[in-house]
Design a protein around this motif. Sequence first.
Motif, PDB file in Angstrom:
ATOM      1  N   SER A 103       0.813  -1.225   0.000  1.00 35.16           N
ATOM      2  CA  SER A 103       0.000   0.000   0.000  1.00 35.16           C
ATOM      3  C   SER A 103       0.841   1.266   0.000  1.00 35.16           C
ATOM      4  CB  SER A 103      -0.911   0.018   1.234  1.00 35.16           C
ATOM      5  OG  SER A 103      -0.159   0.261   2.419  1.00 35.16           O
ATOM      6  N   SER A 104       2.132   1.155   0.215  1.00 34.51           N
ATOM      7  CA  SER A 104       2.979   2.339   0.342  1.00 34.51           C
ATOM      8  C   SER A 104       2.998   3.175  -0.929  1.00 34.51           C
ATOM      9  CB  SER A 104       4.405   1.935   0.732  1.00 34.51           C
ATOM     10  OG  SER A 104       4.429   1.388   2.027  1.00 34.51           O
ATOM     11  N   ALA A 105       3.021   4.491  -0.726  1.00 33.23           N
ATOM     12  CA  ALA A 105       3.035   5.444  -1.843  1.00 33.23           C
ATOM     13  C   ALA A 105       4.390   6.130  -1.903  1.00 33.23           C
ATOM     14  CB  ALA A 105       1.928   6.483  -1.668  1.00 33.23           C
ATOM     15  N   PHE A 106       4.910   6.293  -3.111  1.00 31.11           N
ATOM     16  CA  PHE A 106       6.230   6.889  -3.307  1.00 31.11           C
ATOM     17  C   PHE A 106       6.103   8.115  -4.223  1.00 31.11           C
ATOM     18  CE2 PHE A 106       6.839   2.523  -2.178  1.00 31.11           C
ATOM     19  CZ  PHE A 106       7.965   2.506  -1.366  1.00 31.11           C
ATOM     20  N   LEU A 107       6.542   9.259  -3.706  1.00 31.61           N
ATOM     21  CA  LEU A 107       6.557  10.486  -4.495  1.00 31.61           C
ATOM     22  C   LEU A 107       7.950  10.660  -5.083  1.00 31.61           C
ATOM     23  CD1 LEU A 107       5.277  13.169  -5.434  1.00 31.61           C
ATOM     24  CD2 LEU A 107       6.078  14.179  -3.273  1.00 31.61           C
ATOM     25  N   LEU A 108       8.031  10.714  -6.400  1.00 29.82           N
ATOM     26  CA  LEU A 108       9.319  10.915  -7.060  1.00 29.82           C
ATOM     27  C   LEU A 108       9.612  12.401  -7.194  1.00 29.82           C
ATOM     28  CD1 LEU A 108       9.107   8.255  -9.935  1.00 29.82           C
ATOM     29  CD2 LEU A 108       9.871   7.961  -7.569  1.00 29.82           C
ATOM     30  N   MET A 109      10.872  12.772  -6.951  1.00 27.15           N
ATOM     31  CA  MET A 109      11.313  14.156  -7.053  1.00 27.15           C
ATOM     32  C   MET A 109      12.503  14.230  -7.993  1.00 27.15           C
ATOM     33  SD  MET A 109       9.449  15.953  -4.736  1.00 27.15           S
ATOM     34  CE  MET A 109      10.453  17.300  -4.146  1.00 27.15           C
ATOM     35  N   ASP A 110      12.422  15.096  -8.977  1.00 26.75           N
ATOM     36  CA  ASP A 110      13.504  15.298  -9.934  1.00 26.75           C
ATOM     37  C   ASP A 110      13.902  16.762  -9.911  1.00 26.75           C
ATOM     38  OD1 ASP A 110      15.301  15.319 -11.990  1.00 26.75           O
ATOM     39  OD2 ASP A 110      13.917  14.674 -13.547  1.00 26.75           O
ATOM     40  N   ASN A 111      15.096  17.053  -9.381  1.00 26.79           N
ATOM     41  CA  ASN A 111      15.532  18.445  -9.230  1.00 26.79           C
ATOM     42  C   ASN A 111      14.498  19.273  -8.473  1.00 26.79           C
ATOM     43  OD1 ASN A 111      18.182  18.670 -10.448  1.00 26.79           O
ATOM     44  ND2 ASN A 111      17.178  18.199 -12.395  1.00 26.79           N
ATOM     45  N   LEU A 112      13.973  18.681  -7.410  1.00 28.03           N
ATOM     46  CA  LEU A 112      12.996  19.296  -6.516  1.00 28.03           C
ATOM     47  C   LEU A 112      11.613  19.468  -7.147  1.00 28.03           C
ATOM     48  CD1 LEU A 112      15.241  22.022  -4.819  1.00 28.03           C
ATOM     49  CD2 LEU A 112      14.755  19.701  -4.024  1.00 28.03           C
ATOM     50  N   SER A 113      11.423  18.937  -8.335  1.00 23.71           N
ATOM     51  CA  SER A 113      10.122  18.985  -8.999  1.00 23.71           C
ATOM     52  C   SER A 113       9.397  17.667  -8.773  1.00 23.71           C
ATOM     53  CB  SER A 113      10.295  19.240 -10.503  1.00 23.71           C
ATOM     54  OG  SER A 113      10.890  20.505 -10.728  1.00 23.71           O
ATOM     55  N   PRO A 114       8.149  17.698  -8.297  1.00 24.51           N
ATOM     56  CA  PRO A 114       7.438  16.461  -7.974  1.00 24.51           C
ATOM     57  C   PRO A 114       6.723  15.874  -9.188  1.00 24.51           C
ATOM     58  CG  PRO A 114       6.076  18.322  -7.383  1.00 24.51           C
ATOM     59  CD  PRO A 114       7.374  18.900  -7.925  1.00 24.51           C
ATOM     60  N   LEU A 115       6.545  14.569  -9.161  1.00 22.81           N
ATOM     61  CA  LEU A 115       5.743  13.906 -10.174  1.00 22.81           C
ATOM     62  C   LEU A 115       4.280  14.229  -9.907  1.00 22.81           C
ATOM     63  CD1 LEU A 115       6.095  11.890 -12.582  1.00 22.81           C
ATOM     64  CD2 LEU A 115       5.430  10.083 -10.966  1.00 22.81           C
ATOM     65  N   ALA A 116       3.556  14.635 -10.940  1.00 18.73           N
ATOM     66  CA  ALA A 116       2.177  15.067 -10.742  1.00 18.73           C
ATOM     67  C   ALA A 116       1.292  14.695 -11.926  1.00 18.73           C
ATOM     68  CB  ALA A 116       2.124  16.583 -10.518  1.00 18.73           C
ATOM     69  N   LYS A 117       0.010  14.508 -11.622  1.00 19.71           N
ATOM     70  CA  LYS A 117      -0.986  14.270 -12.674  1.00 19.71           C
ATOM     71  C   LYS A 117      -1.301  15.562 -13.397  1.00 19.71           C
ATOM     72  CE  LYS A 117      -3.201  10.847  -9.648  1.00 19.71           C
ATOM     73  NZ  LYS A 117      -4.423  10.565  -8.847  1.00 19.71           N
ATOM     74  N   ASP A 118      -1.364  16.646 -12.637  1.00 21.08           N
ATOM     75  CA  ASP A 118      -1.683  17.975 -13.161  1.00 21.08           C
ATOM     76  C   ASP A 118      -1.227  18.987 -12.117  1.00 21.08           C
ATOM     77  OD1 ASP A 118      -3.863  18.317 -11.184  1.00 21.08           O
ATOM     78  OD2 ASP A 118      -4.919  16.834 -12.397  1.00 21.08           O
ATOM     79  N   PRO A 119      -1.363  20.285 -12.360  1.00 20.40           N
ATOM     80  CA  PRO A 119      -0.855  21.272 -11.396  1.00 20.40           C
ATOM     81  C   PRO A 119      -1.463  21.187 -10.002  1.00 20.40           C
ATOM     82  CG  PRO A 119      -1.205  22.306 -13.529  1.00 20.40           C
ATOM     83  CD  PRO A 119      -1.785  20.936 -13.635  1.00 20.40           C
ATOM     84  N   ALA A 120      -2.610  20.516  -9.855  1.00 17.90           N
ATOM     85  CA  ALA A 120      -3.277  20.458  -8.557  1.00 17.90           C
ATOM     86  C   ALA A 120      -3.081  19.145  -7.815  1.00 17.90           C
ATOM     87  CB  ALA A 120      -4.777  20.718  -8.725  1.00 17.90           C
ATOM     88  N   ASN A 121      -2.607  18.100  -8.507  1.00 18.58           N
ATOM     89  CA  ASN A 121      -2.583  16.771  -7.902  1.00 18.58           C
ATOM     90  C   ASN A 121      -1.266  16.051  -8.145  1.00 18.58           C
ATOM     91  OD1 ASN A 121      -5.592  16.327  -7.049  1.00 18.58           O
ATOM     92  ND2 ASN A 121      -5.689  17.173  -9.133  1.00 18.58           N
ATOM     93  N   LEU A 122      -0.653  15.570  -7.060  1.00 17.71           N
ATOM     94  CA  LEU A 122       0.561  14.781  -7.168  1.00 17.71           C
ATOM     95  C   LEU A 122       0.247  13.395  -7.734  1.00 17.71           C
ATOM     96  CD1 LEU A 122       2.209  15.599  -3.710  1.00 17.71           C
ATOM     97  CD2 LEU A 122       2.811  16.564  -5.943  1.00 17.71           C
ATOM     98  N   SER A 123       1.283  12.740  -8.213  1.00 19.92           N
ATOM     99  CA  SER A 123       1.150  11.366  -8.708  1.00 19.92           C
ATOM    100  C   SER A 123       2.147  10.500  -7.946  1.00 19.92           C
ATOM    101  CB  SER A 123       1.435  11.305 -10.215  1.00 19.92           C
ATOM    102  OG  SER A 123       1.322   9.987 -10.697  1.00 19.92           O
ATOM    103  N   TYR A 124       1.666   9.403  -7.404  1.00 14.07           N
ATOM    104  CA  TYR A 124       2.512   8.505  -6.621  1.00 14.07           C
ATOM    105  C   TYR A 124       2.739   7.208  -7.387  1.00 14.07           C
ATOM    106  CZ  TYR A 124       1.096  11.743  -2.943  1.00 14.07           C
ATOM    107  OH  TYR A 124       0.861  12.872  -2.206  1.00 14.07           O
ATOM    108  N   VAL A 125       3.873   6.588  -7.123  1.00 18.09           N
ATOM    109  CA  VAL A 125       4.173   5.307  -7.749  1.00 18.09           C
ATOM    110  C   VAL A 125       4.288   4.240  -6.654  1.00 18.09           C
ATOM    111  CG1 VAL A 125       5.380   6.411  -9.669  1.00 18.09           C
ATOM    112  CG2 VAL A 125       6.687   5.627  -7.668  1.00 18.09           C
ATOM    113  N   THR A 126       4.353   3.001  -7.082  1.00 15.16           N
ATOM    114  CA  THR A 126       4.464   1.894  -6.138  1.00 15.16           C
ATOM    115  C   THR A 126       5.915   1.444  -6.000  1.00 15.16           C
ATOM    116  OG1 THR A 126       3.920   0.394  -7.950  1.00 15.16           O
ATOM    117  CG2 THR A 126       2.104   1.079  -6.517  1.00 15.16           C
ATOM    118  N   ARG A 127       6.130   0.560  -5.068  1.00 20.29           N
ATOM    119  CA  ARG A 127       7.472   0.098  -4.740  1.00 20.29           C
ATOM    120  C   ARG A 127       8.188  -0.497  -5.936  1.00 20.29           C
ATOM    121  NH1 ARG A 127       9.380  -4.818  -3.703  1.00 20.29           N
ATOM    122  NH2 ARG A 127      11.189  -5.087  -2.312  1.00 20.29           N
TER     123      ARG A 127
END
Length: 408
Positions: A56-80
């Motif tokens: 169930s764990s959620a992982f937020l990826l960060m690239d040069n301090l920029s987060p992975l997101a679906k759109d400007p309002a919602n983050l996107s999480y990946v799995t293990r």
Amino acid sequence: MGSAIPDLPVLVEDDSMLSRKFGREVANYFSGSPLNRVSFLRTDYGFLRAAFAHPSSAFLLMDNLSPLAKDPANLSYVTRDVVVRLTGEEPFKKSEQEHVKAFDSSITHPLVLFLGIDEKKTGFEYRDYKGRPYFAVDVTPKGTTADKAKSIADVVKATGVSFIDGRRLLSLNAPEAAIYAEARALVDWNSRNPFCGGCGQPTLSINAGWKRVCPSTDLAGVPEGGAPKEKADCPTRHGVSNLSFPRTDPTVIMAVVSADGSKLLLGRNKRFPPNWYSTLAGFLEPGESIEEAVRRETWEESGVTVGRVVIHSSQPWPYPANLMIGAIGQAAPGGETIHLGHDEELTDAKWFSFDEVREGIANGVSGLGDPAPSAYREGALRLPPQTAIANQLIQAVLKGYLDAVPKI
């Protein structure tokens, strides 16, 4: 057209004595996280292993301090399964002591940060703690892990999501803005401190990103099976060292009202668009109270002398790691003359009537880089959005904060 301005965090209502006396607690943007940080479990590598491995764990990826997101309002999480190609199957398999003993500064260690658990979601359990674990993983291409990090970024971008610019990200919904603020500040701190502030030697991130240590030995350049090289002594290895933990820089930000309570002091610098003003702000200095910092910064930037200061609320500000301490101050009688020659940080400062400020709140609110709203009257006052604590302080004054019972 500018980005939509998100709503602010909504705190649970309570009928406590404090709320009845002082009103509801003010929640500013970047606060109100849905996660319980359970900070005391960061040193429990059994917990970290179990949380990292849980489906169930959620992982937020960060690239040069920029987060992975679906759109400007919602983050996107990946799995293990997405992150293990970079982190390995069990990044928390070894204890803290084993990690330190095996330190090799020639190898880039993937940065895996534990953010907390969302107790409103079920699945994971560890002792008395239940919820969905959240992690952040830095996939910025670096050193010996650059290719693996880039491959993960390429894989997730192929699914239709993207890394959105994290330099001044103020469009995320409130709960995810708080999660992002925690992740960004922590990634940034780890990235800025690859070397020890006590002795200048390479450091190692431990406790799921919440501490950096200066190991006493290093395997860099040592043949396989050889004894690690002893490093020079370091003051951070003796006693408690604040150099080893993430820092937060306190900053005061203040709405200053005229002595007669009818006008508000606002300033602007050269970065602001025409007619765009905000409250004054500045860093809290060592050996200085919050109230003293408000008075000093106001006088240095504008020449105005402030008397009484009342603390209003605070806002975490992850650019890079500030705590904005919001206050309302009142100018001393005879101390309202504006003089910009002390600090020269501002290009202008003015006293605005409350009517001018009300019009600015009603028709002139926008993000710093966004166009003025359609109802804006050319030449009128423009103000920061509600995602900035400056807006909250201004509205508090307009809503009669000075007439209410002092908050502190």
